[in-house]
Design a protein around this motif. Structure first.
Motif, PDB file in Angstrom:
ATOM      1  N   THR A 543       0.838  -1.185   0.000  1.00 50.96           N
ATOM      2  CA  THR A 543       0.000   0.000   0.000  1.00 50.96           C
ATOM      3  C   THR A 543       0.878   1.241   0.000  1.00 50.96           C
ATOM      4  O   THR A 543       1.784   1.373   0.818  1.00 50.96           O
ATOM      5  N   VAL A 544       0.602   2.142  -0.937  1.00 51.94           N
ATOM      6  CA  VAL A 544       1.412   3.347  -1.079  1.00 51.94           C
ATOM      7  C   VAL A 544       0.508   4.574  -1.080  1.00 51.94           C
ATOM      8  O   VAL A 544      -0.700   4.487  -1.317  1.00 51.94           O
ATOM      9  N   VAL A 545       1.115   5.717  -0.809  1.00 48.63           N
ATOM     10  CA  VAL A 545       0.467   7.025  -0.887  1.00 48.63           C
ATOM     11  C   VAL A 545       1.266   7.861  -1.874  1.00 48.63           C
ATOM     12  O   VAL A 545       2.503   7.904  -1.797  1.00 48.63           O
ATOM     13  N   SER A 546       0.589   8.496  -2.802  1.00 48.94           N
ATOM     14  CA  SER A 546       1.260   9.323  -3.797  1.00 48.94           C
ATOM     15  C   SER A 546       1.194  10.785  -3.401  1.00 48.94           C
ATOM     16  O   SER A 546       0.152  11.260  -2.926  1.00 48.94           O
ATOM     17  N   VAL A 547       2.275  11.485  -3.584  1.00 48.37           N
ATOM     18  CA  VAL A 547       2.305  12.938  -3.458  1.00 48.37           C
ATOM     19  C   VAL A 547       2.693  13.484  -4.824  1.00 48.37           C
ATOM     20  O   VAL A 547       3.621  12.982  -5.464  1.00 48.37           O
ATOM     21  N   SER A 548       1.988  14.491  -5.297  1.00 49.31           N
ATOM     22  CA  SER A 548       2.171  14.956  -6.671  1.00 49.31           C
ATOM     23  C   SER A 548       1.990  16.462  -6.736  1.00 49.31           C
ATOM     24  O   SER A 548       1.414  17.089  -5.837  1.00 49.31           O
ATOM     25  N   CYS A 549       2.468  17.032  -7.825  1.00 47.87           N
ATOM     26  CA  CYS A 549       2.374  18.472  -8.047  1.00 47.87           C
ATOM     27  C   CYS A 549       2.311  18.711  -9.548  1.00 47.87           C
ATOM     28  O   CYS A 549       3.017  18.058 -10.330  1.00 47.87           O
ATOM     29  N   ALA A 550       1.440  19.618  -9.979  1.00 47.88           N
ATOM     30  CA  ALA A 550       1.281  19.914 -11.400  1.00 47.88           C
ATOM     31  C   ALA A 550       2.470  20.698 -11.925  1.00 47.88           C
ATOM     32  O   ALA A 550       3.071  21.518 -11.219  1.00 47.88           O
ATOM     33  N   VAL A 551       2.805  20.449 -13.193  1.00 45.94           N
ATOM     34  CA  VAL A 551       3.861  21.169 -13.891  1.00 45.94           C
ATOM     35  C   VAL A 551       3.183  22.113 -14.868  1.00 45.94           C
ATOM     36  O   VAL A 551       2.429  21.674 -15.745  1.00 45.94           O
ATOM     37  N   GLU A 552       3.445  23.429 -14.738  1.00 41.55           N
ATOM     38  CA  GLU A 552       2.798  24.441 -15.561  1.00 41.55           C
ATOM     39  C   GLU A 552       3.839  25.364 -16.188  1.00 41.55           C
ATOM     40  O   GLU A 552       4.934  25.547 -15.650  1.00 41.55           O
ATOM     41  N   THR A 553       3.471  25.913 -17.311  1.00 45.78           N
ATOM     42  CA  THR A 553       4.328  26.910 -17.947  1.00 45.78           C
ATOM     43  C   THR A 553       4.074  28.279 -17.329  1.00 45.78           C
ATOM     44  O   THR A 553       3.232  28.445 -16.446  1.00 45.78           O
ATOM     45  N   VAL A 554       4.808  29.285 -17.793  1.00 49.60           N
ATOM     46  CA  VAL A 554       4.643  30.644 -17.282  1.00 49.60           C
ATOM     47  C   VAL A 554       3.239  31.147 -17.535  1.00 49.60           C
ATOM     48  O   VAL A 554       2.651  31.871 -16.719  1.00 49.60           O
ATOM     49  N   GLU A 555       2.675  30.764 -18.674  1.00 46.88           N
ATOM     50  CA  GLU A 555       1.325  31.215 -19.008  1.00 46.88           C
ATOM     51  C   GLU A 555       0.248  30.452 -18.253  1.00 46.88           C
ATOM     52  O   GLU A 555      -0.946  30.731 -18.426  1.00 46.88           O
ATOM     53  N   GLY A 556       0.629  29.468 -17.417  1.00 48.39           N
ATOM     54  CA  GLY A 556      -0.353  28.711 -16.655  1.00 48.39           C
ATOM     55  C   GLY A 556      -0.874  27.485 -17.370  1.00 48.39           C
ATOM     56  O   GLY A 556      -1.827  26.856 -16.912  1.00 48.39           O
ATOM     57  N   LYS A 557      -0.260  27.100 -18.492  1.00 52.08           N
ATOM     58  CA  LYS A 557      -0.675  25.910 -19.205  1.00 52.08           C
ATOM     59  C   LYS A 557      -0.127  24.683 -18.494  1.00 52.08           C
ATOM     60  O   LYS A 557       1.068  24.585 -18.211  1.00 52.08           O
ATOM     61  N   VAL A 558      -1.011  23.730 -18.189  1.00 52.40           N
ATOM     62  CA  VAL A 558      -0.607  22.510 -17.505  1.00 52.40           C
ATOM     63  C   VAL A 558       0.046  21.581 -18.508  1.00 52.40           C
ATOM     64  O   VAL A 558      -0.561  21.207 -19.520  1.00 52.40           O
TER      65      VAL A 558
END
Length: 1430
Positions: A543-558
């Motif tokens: 059993t695992v737990v994931s921690v994550s974060c979105a990667v976005e450009t300067v213009e806010g594009k994911v």
């Protein structure tokens, strides 16, 4: 010439003399052995039956009388009485029973009135004597009584706060790592977009095509990985079109993955997921090519944290084929795997009518995607069947829209309707009718509904009526068919997508981003990172737990996300391994009240099945806990208490205090519960003297030969020079970090032993918990006592090992033994059983010894907290548990000595007539029974279930169950966290009474041929039984599954029905508010076995599926599990953990001498051979039927279970190694010539084997052996010992580089290359990203020991093992590397290339024979073929 003849004549004379003398000497030796055996048997009986040094609790006295009198055994056979009275060495008085009859008119021992109570008392006396004299209970208790104690300060409130702070520090660390990873990825994408407007592309490297020989097993990841590679998934095995904009992970990001693992080895998987569906993961491993939903739930929770609304509609009409049905199911499974509890889902099937899941809440609305909802939906998919009728598209689409309208969604909220269909319509007119009905239904809704159609069996270029119809539905293009409507694109609804599907391999790329048409990925700038729900990792099996974060450009594009998996065990290590001298425990719940960790669940690192969401109320079954649960979720930190009459886990009375603290980061709540029973708790004072400097640590492979002589004890490395001290990982402040760091090194062992034996208190603590030092000092004092017992006790030949364990986990074992680090004594059955019944002698059912001694039985007993001149009681705190492993045969030997009639063989003239005795514990599991020693015994380690009385004695079981006196009762309990209910038994006999079989007319079953009597053994967990069978009884049968623990009939639950203990799966309860959120709900047992079970026939499957088409809202009939107030079924007790044997490389133990020489040949009777460790009476030929004409006592590995040549119960690679015992022939007669010939042959074979080993060892790397679990696996380097044998193209040759040299100097350093696929050994952390925690690990250089490249220190025992997997024939290869740069090192490279197979000289892999510096250490000159260069 004459001299030559004289020499030849002398040689012949010497040979003749040797031929004459050797057999004579052998005969004399065997005759003397028989005499010694007779004397040993007499001495053994005298010592076994003595009752001196008896140590009883005050409660024992009331149940036992006439201690000073000689135990009396009554027999009803005068001939047997005469034989017993002639045996003067027996410590019993034998008398003729009242009404005794002659042997000619034998009525059995029960007919004469056997005094069973006296015999049970005598057995209790012997077991108490064993506990006191062999385990050392009285000695250990006296030791603890003399030690100084100090008052215990209750600091639970502070402790639970410290636990939460430690958890938040971990999340803070992971957040900072995610920040570094995000910065690297964001910088890369911004730079690429600024330069060319597009992101640089690269090739797609599928994980599922990596060859076997590029991977090796890693215990941290629990699967085969390559820590020097990363790989891709998301688009199948490279047979699906890859998007033009793949948005791959930047190279320096994958290098950062490797660096993170180096610095923080508790991290599991690290990955980058792009918006295109690409999934890049490190380290490389090989999953199933069809498993592409991995981490998709993390992606959706990160880029769409608000959740999604999805309706799955399946076309099940007659146009479907079995292959397309499988594809449709795969679509459903993939979509369900991406959901989280923030999403809502509905599942519908349509043919001529509509099918819905059986749960009422899922039939009329979208339901939150909790564990039980998803399980119900998968169950629905499992039983979908093709219907013999055309599809009513109108009915299915309108039913799906009705579900959406009934879900209470907000106006304008988006919903994705996925229609998986063949698209068969009779004509355009039919299609127009369907579209018109759909348009009218959409007019009545205020939601944003997007319909995407997946065209089964249709490719994307096909032009057909079916595809036109599905395109019109997806695009809501009603005008194309003349169906005018006020809805559709441009009128409030958005168009969906239509994709053709004709294979399951194409499913994942299609469904990965279906929801983008409803709501594209959104910016999460204000959120640092997302913590996922605990999920089961199919590859790592944990059993695992994931921690994550979105990667976005300067213009806010994911552009995607970065994430990492952390083991739940790592996050909960402080809760799992919490210990306290007070009677307290800790557990953790999430923000919804579901259990994350609890002592009832065991250690998370040992779970073998996924954690099923379970409300804490089902685990903490205490009156009034519902109010406490509400406070746990409502208040961030507090303390409350409840009065308890009896705690479900500890059986204690008093007041139960709860202290808790909530994490502001994760929302998890940590709780410490303490039971206050008005008993003073103390702790050992820190003034306790330290551990003696002569104490041995369990790492015997690191101990110099001058300190301890290492030997082989069955299948374990051991020593007789003293007990060894073992510290499980739970004894450390950071347990999982210790485990991830690999086995203890010499430096770590020296630090621990120096701290424990420090008399100055100046040596720093190497990370141990506070009670470890004093506990180790206290329990190690038993070592000398055990060592003396090995020499003086007559029972030593029946004892495998003795050990003691403290609540802190500190363990002392004799003979000293090398242990696996994952072992924790506090989770073993003998420890848990002793804690549940303090003061009693606890005897375990037999189980297979992981150390190679065969089936054993463990005796355990508690030791109480010390006090001067005090009488101890079961209410006192327990400070240690002592135990010893006995052979299974010894306990049957006890029965035969207690009642010789138990050994009666069946009457030759009367079919089935015999007397048999047995011991059974209070749960009905047999401890001793004739069937356990029978050659045809069905008890094997494969079932992992001890034999039960319902299986071996069904007549007695059915009589006790149906008698109505409650002697043997059948119960139910829920193991909710595993999704199972268990059926078990409880055997409770009145003390001081004999339970006998009723008269034949009053019996529940026909017992005219069988009479029995049972009596409880005082102060133990055992019941003594004796059966007199006078003829073959009527057939009685209790259903038992010999393959697993699954009940044969999960639909029928009757309290009086006899069956073996078993378990049934629980059906999901999706309508109870989530994960059993309603404490008053009654969990139910699944009415049918799980999919794939052997009971499933096509007819049954179709019958189950038909129930989903009912219109009354009902489903399959479900039987309710029996409950108790307040409407809660009891929770099952904790399941003991199975001991994992320490895996030694093949042949390691053969270099060690046996600790105790085998003497099986001196036992010349079955009685003397019975129970001796490592010995067995061999009397059956290999056909398991024919008797050996001259049976004999020999090593058990030669004649397992008495059958000559029978296979060992141990798996390959762990079979019992040969003992130093001669092998007898079948004749068994010690005739001189035969024995002399055998000895000569044995000597010849021994010499031949020795010469062969010397020859093989001198030129073969396989002569060097290292325990697999003791080999450190550096996280930065993977040594390939075999290379692929398939043909390599030019790209492969570039990749494989040059590895012909041993030296790692300038020639190697000049080969640094840049590879987009392999890690860069010259990588440095980017400026601004380094911190103080980078302790010199800023390079990825795989060579940690530049001073000695020819010697690899593997932590004591050095050596190399060769992977067992054959080279793969796959055509997979990493991408070809660019040309090597001139010069060395620095900035660009990936990991260096391997050479072409054509350039590899096989002679270079030869490992010369190891140079031994002692019996424990092998130094190996190694020729290393390096994979990577710098």
């Amino acid at each position: 010439m004459r001299m030559t003849h004289q020499r030849a004549h002398r040689r012949q004379s010497a040979a003749a003399l040797l031929t004459t003398v050797l057999p004579l000497a052998s005969s004399v030796f065997l005759w003397a052995s028989q005499s010694v055996a007779q004397e040993n048997r007499s001495a053994t009986t005298n010592n076994t039956t003595t009752s001196s040094e008896v140590f009883f609790n005050s409660s024992d006295i009331a149940n036992i009388s006439n201690w000073d009198n000689k135990p009396v055994i009554y027999v009803n056979n005068p001939k047997l009485l005469k034989e017993m009275q002639e045996q003067s060495f027996l410590r019993h008085a034998f008398r003729l029973s009242v009404g005794g009859v002659s042997s000619e008119d034998d009525q059995g021992v029960l007919g004469g009135g056997v005094p069973l109570l006296e015999r049970s008392t005598s057995l209790a006396s012997q077991l108490r004597h064993i506990a006191n004299s062999e385990l050392g209970v009285t000695h250990m208790q006296a030791t603890f009584d003399e030690l100084p104690y100090s008052d215990l300060e209750h600091r639970e409130e502070k402790t639970v706060k410290e636990m939460v702070e430690a958890l938040e520090r971990k999340f803070s660390l992971y957040s900072s790592l995610l920040g570094e990873m995000t910065e690297v990825a964001t910088s890369h994408f911004n730079q690429q977009l600024e330069v060319g407007g597009v992101v640089e592309e690269r090739e797609y490297h599928p994980c599922c095509l990596i060859p076997d020989n590029y991977l090796e097993y890693n215990s941290h990841f629990r699967t085969r990985v390559n820590e020097e590679l990363w790989c891709d998934s998301g688009f199948g095995s490279d047979d699906h079109p890859v998007p033009r904009q793949l948005y791959p992970a930047p190279y320096n990001l994958t290098e950062l993955f490797a660096l993170n693992l180096r610095r923080y080895p508790t991290i599991k998987w690290q990955y980058f997921m792009s918006v295109s569906g690409l999934h890049t993961e490190y380290p490389a491993h090989r999953p199933d090519c069809g498993q592409w939903s991995r981490h998709r739930h993390v992606y959706e929770a990160t880029v769409r944290p608000g959740g999604r609304n999805i309706v799955l509609l399946f076309d099940l009409g007659e146009a479907l084929t079995p292959r397309l049905l499988l594809t449709a199911k795969t679509v459903g499974y993939q979509v369900l795997a991406t959901l989280t509890r923030h999403d809502q889902v509905a599942v519908v099937g349509v043919a001529g009518s509509v099918a819905r899941p059986a749960a009422p809440c899922m039939r009329s609305a979208l339901t939150p995607a909790t564990h039980h909802v998803l399980q119900t939906a998968r169950h629905f998919l499992d039983y979908m069947e093709i219907q013999n009728e055309p599809t009513n598209h109108t009915l299915g689409l309108t039913a799906a829209l009705e579900l959406i309208r009934g879900s209470g969604l907000g106006a304008g909220e988006g919903v994705l309707l996925i229609y998986v269909s063949r698209g068969v319509v009779g004509s355009r007119r039919h299609a127009r009718k369907v579209l018109l009905s759909l348009a009218n239904a959409l007019t009545d809704t205020s939601h944003k509904i997007v319909i995407s159609t997946l065209a089964l069996g249709l490719n994307n270029r096909e032009f057909s009526l079916e595809r036109q119809f599905l395109e019109a539905v997806a695009e809501q293009n009603f005008e194309a068919y003349g169906a005018e409507s006020g809805v559709g694109p441009g009128r409030g609804q958005a168009p969906g997508t239509v994709v053709g599907l004709d294979s399951t391999l194409n499913v994942a790329p299609v469904v990965s981003n279906l929801y983008d048409v409803v709501r594209p990925p959104t910016s999460t700038r204000h959120q640092t990172f997302i913590i996922s729900e605990p999920r089961w990792d199919l590859d790592g099996r944990e059993t695992v737990v994931s921690v994550s974060c979105a990667v976005e450009t300067v213009e806010g594009k994911v552009m995607g996300l970065v994430g990492m998996d952390i083991s739940l065990a790592t996050l909960l290590e402080d809760v799992t391994h919490y210990t306290s001298p007070a009677k307290s425990y800790a557990f953790a719940i999430d923000a919804q009240g579901s259990v994350l960790g609890h002592p009832q669940l065991g250690r998370p690192e040992t779970w073998t099945v996924p954690l099923v969401g379970t409300d804490v109320t089902l685990v903490e079954q205490v009156d009034g806990f519902t109010r406490v649960r509400h406070q746990l979720l409502a208040r961030p930190t507090a303390h409350t208490s409840l009065p308890i009459s009896q705690h479900s886990a500890t059986n204690m009375k008093g007041e139960l205090h709860y202290y808790w603290h909530r994490s502001a980061v994760s929302g998890w709540v940590f709780v410490v519960a303490r039971i206050d029973s008005n008993t003073p708790h103390k702790r050992l004072s820190r003034s306790v003297p330290p551990l003696p400097p002569t104490a041995l640590f369990h790492r015997l492979d690191l101990i110099p030969p001058s300190k301890a002589r290492v030997c082989r004890h069955f299948n374990q490395m051991a020593t007789l020079d003293g007990s060894t001290l073992f510290l499980p990982v739970g004894s450390y402040v950071s347990p999982l970090s210790q485990m991830a760091g690999g086995p203890e090194t010499m430096g770590a062992v020296q630090s621990v032993t120096a701290f424990l034996s420090d008399t100055t208190q100046l040596i720093a603590n190497p990370g141990l918990r506070l009670p470890v030092r004093t506990d180790a000092t206290a329990i190690y004092q038993i070592s000398d006592f055990w060592e003396s017992k090995l020499q003086t006790s007559s029972l030593s030949k029946y004892i495998i090992r003795r050990y003691a364990a403290a609540p802190s986990g500190v363990t002392v074992m004799y003979p000293g033994t090398l242990m696996d680090r994952s072992f924790d004594p506090r989770s073993q059955g003998w420890y848990l059983g002793a804690l549940a019944s303090p003061g009693k002698v606890i005897v375990s059912p037999p189980y297979l010894d992981p150390g190679g001694a065969g089936f054993i039985v463990t005796i355990s007993h508690t030791v109480y907290q010390g006090g001067s001149a005090t009488m101890h009681s079961p209410a006192d705190p327990v400070v240690a548990v002592l135990a010893a492993d006995f052979t299974l045969g010894y306990f049957y030997k006890l029965l035969l000595e207690l009642e010789p009639a138990c050994g009666q063989t069946p009457h030759p003239d009367k079919d089935g007539q015999r007397v048999r005795c047995f011991l059974v514990d209070l749960e009905g599991y047999l401890v001793a029974h004739p069937s356990l020693l029978a050659p045809s015994s069905s008890y094997t380690p494969a079932t992992n279930v001890p034999p039960h009385i319902t299986h071996q004695e069904p007549v007695v079981s059915m009589e006790l169950l149906g008698g109505g006196a409650g002697l043997l009762t059948k119960g139910w309990c829920g193991r909710w966290w595993r999704g199972a209910s268990e059926r078990h038994y409880s055997l409770r006999l009145p003390q001081g009474q004999v339970v006998a079989s009723p008269a034949p007319g009053a019996a529940q079953v026909d017992n005219s041929c069988l009479q029995y009597a049972l009596a409880a053994v005082p102060s133990t967990n055992l019941v003594l039984g004796i059966i007199n069978q006078t003829c073959a009884p009527a057939v009685a049968f209790c259903p038992c599954s010999m393959d697993d623990r699954l009940c044969l009939n999960c639909q029928l639950v009757e309290a009086g029905a006899c069956e073996c203990p078993c378990e049934c799966p629980l059906s999901p309860n999706p309508c109870s508010g989530g994960v059993h959120g309603d404490p008053t709900s009654q969990p139910t047992s699944l009415p049918i076995p799980p999919p794939g079970h052997s009971n499933h026939t096509p007819g049954i499957r179709n019958q189950i599926w038909q129930t989903y088409f009912s219109n009354d809202g009902g489903g399959p009939r479900v039987l309710e599990l029996a409950t108790q107030p307040p409407n809660l079924a009891p929770t099952c007790p904790r399941t003991p953990e199975a001991v994992t044997p320490l895996q030694y490389s093949i042949g390691l133990l053969s270099h060690l001498a046996p600790c105790v020489a085998s003497t099986c040949s001196i036992y010349v009777t079955p009685e003397s051979c019975l129970g001796v460790a490592g010995c067995v009476w061999c009397h059956i030929k290999a056909d398991r039927e024919s008797p050996i004409s001259h049976p004999y006592c020999t090593s058990s590995h030669q004649c397992y279970n008495g059958v000559l040549g029978a296979p060992s119960p141990y798996p390959h690679g762990l079979a019992t190694l040969p003992h130093s015992d001669n092998t007898h022939g079948e004749s068994g007669n010690p005739i001189g010539p035969v024995a002399g010939g055998i000895m000569a042959v044995f000597m010849m074979v021994a010499v031949a084997v020795y010469c062969y080993r010397q020859h093989v060892g001198s030129g073969n790397g396989r002569s060097l052996y290292t325990p697999a679990s003791l080999q450190p696996h550096p996280p930065h380097h993977s040594l390939y010992q075999t290379q692929p044998t398939h043909d390599l193209d030019n790209g492969d040759e570039d990749l494989l580089g040059d590895m012909s040299g041993v030296g790692l100097g300038s020639a190697v350093a000049a080969a640094a290359v840049v590879s987009p696929y392999r890690m860069n050994p010259g990588y440095r952390r980017p400026p601004g990203l380094a911190d103080s925690s980078d302790q010199g690990y800023s390079t990825m250089t795989p060579h940690d020991d530049p001073d000695n490249p020819h010697y690899a220190d593997l932590g004591g025992i050095s050596g190399l093992t060769v992977p067992d997997d054959p080279p793969s024939t796959s055509s997979w290869s990493p991408p070809p590397s660019p040309s090597p740069r001139d010069g060395g090192g620095g900035g660009g490279g990936g990991i260096a290339s391997l050479p072409s197979m054509a350039t590899i000289d096989p002679s270079q892999t030869i490992i010369p024979a190891g140079k031994r510096t002692g019996p424990n250490i092998i130094e190996v000159p190694v020729t290393v073929h390096m994979v990577d260069t710098v």
